[in-house]
Design an enzyme around this catalytic site. Structure first.
Site, short mmCIF file in Angstrom:
data_model
loop_
_atom_site.label_atom_id
_atom_site.label_comp_id
_atom_site.label_asym_id
_atom_site.label_seq_id
_atom_site.Cartn_x
_atom_site.Cartn_y
_atom_site.Cartn_z
N TYR A 46 -3.55 -11.17 3.09
CA TYR A 46 -2.31 -10.60 2.54
C TYR A 46 -2.26 -10.83 1.03
CZ TYR A 46 2.58 -9.46 1.85
OH TYR A 46 3.75 -8.89 1.40
N HIS B 50 -2.62 -8.08 -2.41
CA HIS B 50 -1.55 -7.96 -3.40
C HIS B 50 -1.97 -8.40 -4.80
CE1 HIS B 50 0.97 -7.36 0.11
NE2 HIS B 50 1.90 -6.92 -0.71
N TYR C 163 9.66 -7.62 -9.19
CA TYR C 163 9.39 -7.68 -7.75
C TYR C 163 8.48 -8.88 -7.49
CZ TYR C 163 8.58 -5.39 -3.15
OH TYR C 163 8.54 -5.06 -1.81
N TRP D 233 -0.08 2.67 1.89
CA TRP D 233 -0.01 1.22 1.77
C TRP D 233 0.48 0.60 3.08
CZ3 TRP D 233 -1.80 -2.41 -1.40
CH2 TRP D 233 -1.28 -3.70 -1.30
N TRP D 234 1.54 1.16 3.63
CA TRP D 234 2.06 0.63 4.89
C TRP D 234 0.98 0.65 5.97
CZ3 TRP D 234 7.39 3.49 5.44
CH2 TRP D 234 8.32 2.91 4.57
#
Length: 104
Positions: free
Chosen positions: A18, A22, A41, A76-77
């Site tokens: 993960y 990112h 963000y 992306w999802w």
């Protein structure tokens, strides 16, 4: 600016993956987020509970919600479904948090 915070989960065996995905995020995704008014963000990982805490400042709810319908967000999802729980539309399972304190 509107502050939003939400919680998601990450699979117990996927913490490193993960984080790798990112750092950095796809440049096209970054551009879409910024062009839709997202600022500052950040996502934090609670390794002990496999929880992700996300915080973002947005210019408007309408622009923020429009991100979900972009092609890059949809890609992306789908890309992230193997590392975190997802809804039937591949969006991450998440819960919005209520702000209870803010110190400017």
């Amino acid at each position: 600016m509107i502050r939003k915070a939400f919680v998601m989960q990450v699979n117990p065996d996927a913490h490193e993956e993960y984080q790798r995905r990112h750092n950095p995020i796809w440049p096209e995704l970054e551009a879409v987020l910024k062009s839709h008014g997202a600022h500052n963000y950040a996502i934090y990982l609670d390794k002990a509970r496999n929880l992700l805490f996300a915080m973002v400042e947005i210019e408007s709810e309408e622009r923020w919600n429009a991100v979900a319908s972009t092609e890059i967000c949809q890609r992306w999802w789908k890309y992230m479904t193997d590392v975190m729980p997802a809804n039937p539309d591949n969006s991450p399972v998440s819960s919005e948090l209520q702000e209870v304190f803010y110190l400017p």
